[in-house]
Design a protein around this motif. Structure first.
Motif, PDB file in Angstrom:
ATOM      1  N   ILE A  32      11.077  -1.533   1.486  1.00  0.00           N
ATOM      2  CA  ILE A  32       9.934  -1.616   0.716  1.00  0.00           C
ATOM      3  C   ILE A  32       9.790  -0.303   0.073  1.00  0.00           C
ATOM      4  O   ILE A  32       9.286  -0.250  -0.977  1.00  0.00           O
ATOM      5  N   ALA A  72      12.285   0.133  -2.700  1.00  0.00           N
ATOM      6  CA  ALA A  72      11.919  -0.418  -3.729  1.00  0.00           C
ATOM      7  C   ALA A  72      10.815   0.028  -4.618  1.00  0.00           C
ATOM      8  O   ALA A  72      10.759   0.171  -5.868  1.00  0.00           O
ATOM      9  N   THR A  90      10.497 -11.571  -4.218  1.00  0.00           N
ATOM     10  CA  THR A  90      10.508 -10.167  -4.824  1.00  0.00           C
ATOM     11  C   THR A  90       9.358  -9.330  -4.875  1.00  0.00           C
ATOM     12  O   THR A  90       9.166  -8.250  -4.805  1.00  0.00           O
ATOM     13  N   PHE A  99       8.057  -6.784  -2.412  1.00  0.00           N
ATOM     14  CA  PHE A  99       8.895  -5.447  -2.317  1.00  0.00           C
ATOM     15  C   PHE A  99       7.917  -4.459  -3.241  1.00  0.00           C
ATOM     16  O   PHE A  99       8.350  -3.210  -3.362  1.00  0.00           O
ATOM     17  N   ALA A 137       2.904  -6.264  -0.111  1.00  0.00           N
ATOM     18  CA  ALA A 137       3.355  -6.781   1.116  1.00  0.00           C
ATOM     19  C   ALA A 137       2.312  -7.367   1.995  1.00  0.00           C
ATOM     20  O   ALA A 137       2.616  -7.725   3.027  1.00  0.00           O
TER      21      ALA A 137
END
Length: 306
Positions: free
Chosen positions: A42, A45, A81, A84, A148
């Motif tokens: 995470i 990203a 996706t 992230f 998240a």
């Protein structure tokens, strides 16, 4: 009191146990927890997201965040996706903090695979709830979702279901019982989903994540009788095949557990110990029954005498 199985003196010798697959290979010998790996992914990203925003300008995050436009074009991968990406540093740090404190406990309790399933399933369900409302009411729920938070909310719900009487320090200062915090979080998420006030805060995604976490513990791990109160889990659910032992009528459990004839060390391991240790490897120690724990205790006690 441990059960006495009247085993031979060479029972459970080291060389005998080392031949077992669960002694040779262990999913917990990788050195880094799945929680830590997820936090690193995470964070990486987010770093790439910021580099693209400042220097590259490719617009790639538009294809990775959960958007109305993307879903209309069939970008279903956005349900994964978007988890992230983050809207800022504090958004990222808040989720990493929750993931660290909750993820470590749940990974130890449930195992790495179940932690990932719980986390991403909660994120996907939260994304579905938020996306549905974004399509219907874009002025109130916005058109883009990232972060998240839904997955972390699922972890929070799972922790509160497993440890309803545990305490959580809110803002590191105020101890709150876990089941109370869960009900409060559900109430806040539900209220601001019904009465949206800020399209930048995805309360609907939080609500979806919380409900997914509850559902995962409710249906995927345990069986319990419905009640208006938070459930008290007593019977762990597992699909693993476990050896069933028939006990004669009468006598204490310890007495009825003694075999009618002496058994060899190899036979005892294959018939009694192997299924239990394989069950722990696949489903975690919380899946054991009281009888299985007694058998392991007997094995541990005998090994300690060698």
């Amino acid at each position: 009191m441990p059960v006495d199985y009247n085993l031979p003196s060479d029972y459970l010798g080291p060389s005998m146990l080392e031949s077992r697959s669960y002694m040779r290979e262990s999913p917990f010998q990788t050195g880094m927890s799945m929680t830590a790996k997820l936090m690193i992914a995470i964070t990486v990203a987010f770093i790439l997201q910021q580099i693209d925003l400042v220097y590259l300008g490719t617009g790639l995050p538009r294809y990775l965040a959960l958007t109305i436009t993307g879903l209309k074009h069939g970008f279903v991968w956005q349900f994964v996706t978007f988890q992230f990406l983050h809207g800022g540093l504090f958004h990222l740090l808040g989720n990493l903090l929750g993931l660290w404190f909750l993820g470590r406990y749940l990974e130890d309790r449930l195992g790495s695979r179940r932690l990932l399933v719980l986390y991403f399933a909660s994120g996907v369900v939260g994304g579905l709830v938020q996306a549905g409302l974004m399509f219907g009411f874009p002025a109130h729920f916005g058109t883009t979702l990232m972060g998240a938070s839904a997955g972390v909310c699922g972890l929070l719900a799972a922790f509160c279901m497993l440890e309803p009487h545990g305490q959580i320090l809110v803002f590191f200062l105020f101890p709150v019982r876990a089941r109370v915090l869960l009900m409060f979080a559900l109430g806040i998420a539900l209220f601001f989903t019904v009465v949206p006030s800020d399209p930048l805060i995805a309360h609907a995604a939080h609500l979806g994540g919380l409900l997914a976490g509850i559902a995962y513990i409710h249906w995927a791990l345990y069986r319990w009788e419905p009640s208006w109160r938070l459930p008290s889990f007593r019977r762990p659910f597992s699909s693993a095949k476990v050896l069933k032992i028939r006990f004669p009528k009468g006598g204490t459990p310890a007495e009825s557990a003694r075999p009618a004839r002496p058994v060899s060390a190899e036979e005892f391991i294959s018939r009694e110990v192997d299924p239990i240790l394989e069950k722990i490897s696949a489903h975690g120690i919380q899946s054991l029954t009281a009888r299985e724990r007694e058998i392991l205790e007997a094995a541990r006690a005998r090994m300690g005498k060698r």
